[in-house]
Motif scaffolding. Sequence first.
Motif, PDB file in Angstrom:
ATOM      1  N   GLU A 191       0.828  -1.205   0.000  1.00 35.44           N
ATOM      2  CA  GLU A 191       0.000   0.000   0.000  1.00 35.44           C
ATOM      3  C   GLU A 191       0.860   1.253   0.000  1.00 35.44           C
ATOM      4  OE1 GLU A 191      -2.348  -0.744   3.465  1.00 35.44           O
ATOM      5  OE2 GLU A 191      -3.853  -1.849   2.362  1.00 35.44           O
ATOM      6  N   ILE A 192       1.954   1.239   0.741  1.00 37.53           N
ATOM      7  CA  ILE A 192       2.853   2.391   0.769  1.00 37.53           C
ATOM      8  C   ILE A 192       3.483   2.592  -0.615  1.00 37.53           C
ATOM      9  CG2 ILE A 192       5.045   3.274   1.686  1.00 37.53           C
ATOM     10  CD1 ILE A 192       4.217   2.012   4.400  1.00 37.53           C
ATOM     11  N   ASN A 193       3.903   1.504  -1.257  1.00 38.12           N
ATOM     12  CA  ASN A 193       4.457   1.615  -2.611  1.00 38.12           C
ATOM     13  C   ASN A 193       3.440   2.218  -3.570  1.00 38.12           C
ATOM     14  OD1 ASN A 193       7.077   0.693  -2.207  1.00 38.12           O
ATOM     15  ND2 ASN A 193       6.418  -1.440  -2.289  1.00 38.12           N
ATOM     16  N   TYR A 194       2.179   1.798  -3.466  1.00 38.50           N
ATOM     17  CA  TYR A 194       1.128   2.359  -4.306  1.00 38.50           C
ATOM     18  C   TYR A 194       0.981   3.863  -4.041  1.00 38.50           C
ATOM     19  CZ  TYR A 194      -3.509   3.737  -5.806  1.00 38.50           C
ATOM     20  OH  TYR A 194      -4.547   4.421  -6.367  1.00 38.50           O
ATOM     21  N   LEU A 195       0.978   4.241  -2.773  1.00 37.40           N
ATOM     22  CA  LEU A 195       0.820   5.650  -2.426  1.00 37.40           C
ATOM     23  C   LEU A 195       1.992   6.493  -2.933  1.00 37.40           C
ATOM     24  CD1 LEU A 195      -0.602   5.209   1.180  1.00 37.40           C
ATOM     25  CD2 LEU A 195      -1.849   6.048  -0.825  1.00 37.40           C
ATOM     26  N   ILE A 196       3.183   5.939  -2.904  1.00 33.27           N
ATOM     27  CA  ILE A 196       4.345   6.663  -3.435  1.00 33.27           C
ATOM     28  C   ILE A 196       4.180   6.881  -4.940  1.00 33.27           C
ATOM     29  CG2 ILE A 196       6.822   6.462  -3.941  1.00 33.27           C
ATOM     30  CD1 ILE A 196       7.061   5.078  -1.150  1.00 33.27           C
ATOM     31  N   ARG A 197       3.751   5.844  -5.659  1.00 27.80           N
ATOM     32  CA  ARG A 197       3.519   6.001  -7.100  1.00 27.80           C
ATOM     33  C   ARG A 197       2.418   7.034  -7.367  1.00 27.80           C
ATOM     34  NH1 ARG A 197       4.198   0.479  -6.738  1.00 27.80           N
ATOM     35  NH2 ARG A 197       1.988   0.054  -6.951  1.00 27.80           N
ATOM     36  N   LEU A 198       1.395   7.033  -6.539  1.00 27.33           N
ATOM     37  CA  LEU A 198       0.320   8.016  -6.683  1.00 27.33           C
ATOM     38  C   LEU A 198       0.841   9.432  -6.473  1.00 27.33           C
ATOM     39  CD1 LEU A 198      -2.702   8.581  -7.110  1.00 27.33           C
ATOM     40  CD2 LEU A 198      -3.011   8.240  -4.647  1.00 27.33           C
ATOM     41  N   MET A 199       1.743   9.605  -5.517  1.00 22.58           N
ATOM     42  CA  MET A 199       2.331  10.929  -5.262  1.00 22.58           C
ATOM     43  C   MET A 199       3.040  11.440  -6.516  1.00 22.58           C
ATOM     44  SD  MET A 199       2.101  12.279  -2.075  1.00 22.58           S
ATOM     45  CE  MET A 199       3.601  13.177  -1.830  1.00 22.58           C
ATOM     46  N   TYR A 200       3.771  10.572  -7.201  1.00 21.95           N
ATOM     47  CA  TYR A 200       4.475  10.974  -8.420  1.00 21.95           C
ATOM     48  C   TYR A 200       3.526  11.247  -9.575  1.00 21.95           C
ATOM     49  CZ  TYR A 200       9.123  10.037  -6.584  1.00 21.95           C
ATOM     50  OH  TYR A 200      10.283  10.086  -5.863  1.00 21.95           O
ATOM     51  N   ALA A 201       2.411  10.549  -9.620  1.00 24.14           N
ATOM     52  CA  ALA A 201       1.499  10.635 -10.761  1.00 24.14           C
ATOM     53  C   ALA A 201       0.540  11.813 -10.701  1.00 24.14           C
ATOM     54  CB  ALA A 201       0.708   9.334 -10.893  1.00 24.14           C
ATOM     55  N   THR A 202       0.321  12.368  -9.530  1.00 21.31           N
ATOM     56  CA  THR A 202      -0.674  13.441  -9.407  1.00 21.31           C
ATOM     57  C   THR A 202       0.001  14.796  -9.254  1.00 21.31           C
ATOM     58  OG1 THR A 202      -2.663  14.158  -8.265  1.00 21.31           O
ATOM     59  CG2 THR A 202      -0.939  13.248  -6.893  1.00 21.31           C
ATOM     60  N   GLU A 203      -0.673  15.799  -9.785  1.00 20.52           N
ATOM     61  CA  GLU A 203      -0.179  17.162  -9.627  1.00 20.52           C
ATOM     62  C   GLU A 203      -1.075  17.971  -8.691  1.00 20.52           C
ATOM     63  OE1 GLU A 203       0.778  19.084 -13.299  1.00 20.52           O
ATOM     64  OE2 GLU A 203       1.705  17.275 -14.104  1.00 20.52           O
ATOM     65  N   ASP A 204      -2.217  17.414  -8.330  1.00 28.59           N
ATOM     66  CA  ASP A 204      -3.163  18.101  -7.462  1.00 28.59           C
ATOM     67  C   ASP A 204      -2.624  18.131  -6.028  1.00 28.59           C
ATOM     68  OD1 ASP A 204      -5.746  19.239  -6.694  1.00 28.59           O
ATOM     69  OD2 ASP A 204      -6.090  17.276  -5.752  1.00 28.59           O
ATOM     70  N   GLU A 205      -2.458  19.324  -5.476  1.00 30.78           N
ATOM     71  CA  GLU A 205      -1.888  19.474  -4.133  1.00 30.78           C
ATOM     72  C   GLU A 205      -2.758  18.832  -3.058  1.00 30.78           C
ATOM     73  OE1 GLU A 205       1.123  20.628  -3.012  1.00 30.78           O
ATOM     74  OE2 GLU A 205       1.563  20.556  -5.155  1.00 30.78           O
ATOM     75  N   HIS A 206      -4.065  18.936  -3.196  1.00 29.19           N
ATOM     76  CA  HIS A 206      -4.964  18.333  -2.203  1.00 29.19           C
ATOM     77  C   HIS A 206      -4.792  16.818  -2.189  1.00 29.19           C
ATOM     78  CE1 HIS A 206      -8.431  17.841   0.378  1.00 29.19           C
ATOM     79  NE2 HIS A 206      -8.941  16.973  -0.485  1.00 29.19           N
ATOM     80  N   THR A 207      -4.745  16.213  -3.362  1.00 29.02           N
ATOM     81  CA  THR A 207      -4.549  14.759  -3.446  1.00 29.02           C
ATOM     82  C   THR A 207      -3.189  14.365  -2.881  1.00 29.02           C
ATOM     83  OG1 THR A 207      -5.974  14.660  -5.387  1.00 29.02           O
ATOM     84  CG2 THR A 207      -4.513  12.774  -5.019  1.00 29.02           C
ATOM     85  N   LYS A 208      -2.173  15.151  -3.164  1.00 24.99           N
ATOM     86  CA  LYS A 208      -0.840  14.864  -2.627  1.00 24.99           C
ATOM     87  C   LYS A 208      -0.850  14.914  -1.099  1.00 24.99           C
ATOM     88  CE  LYS A 208       2.185  15.992  -6.421  1.00 24.99           C
ATOM     89  NZ  LYS A 208       3.427  16.643  -6.829  1.00 24.99           N
TER      90      LYS A 208
END
Length: 165
Positions: free
Chosen positions: A17-34
């Motif tokens: 789950e942490i690995n998924y969240l790290i990939r999500l951090m790189y993929a999104t530009e939305d500050e709220h989502t980050k």
Amino acid sequence: MADMVTIQRQMDLTFAEINYLIRLMYATEDEHTKNLTLNQMWNKIAHLQFLNQLLVAASFQQGQAAIPLQNSPQTMLPDSTNAPTANNQMEFTREQLAQFTGMNGQPAYVAVNGVVYDVTNNAAWSVATHFGLSAGRDLTQEFASCHTGQQWILDTLVPVGRLIA
């Protein structure tokens, strides 16, 4: 107490789950989502710390050597009246729970449905309050009235023990 294989599986899932969240951090530009993703990562890391404590306790039960983490929920308790039970769960009275308000260097704990959770590093509980509710209390009724059917919220928190009468 959960066996070591079950705990290890939970740790593996949490790492995934942490690995998924790290990939999500790189993929999104939305500050709220980050920000939400970063908060989830903090919660997952705290969960890993809790699982590690369970693994340490299980290894001691099986006669294997292990080194406990520093600043774990068990080492932060103010006195020895909250010693772990046979299930390796801390037991809290309402009076003991009231000491964990997030003030004066204490962690912030809340109880829901008899389980005590650490909300110290949870962004929704900044300054140890959440929409007018304060840490150090049993919030079962408040949780039920606002978050019916949202068990996933509790799953993001680290359980540190159980509330006793």
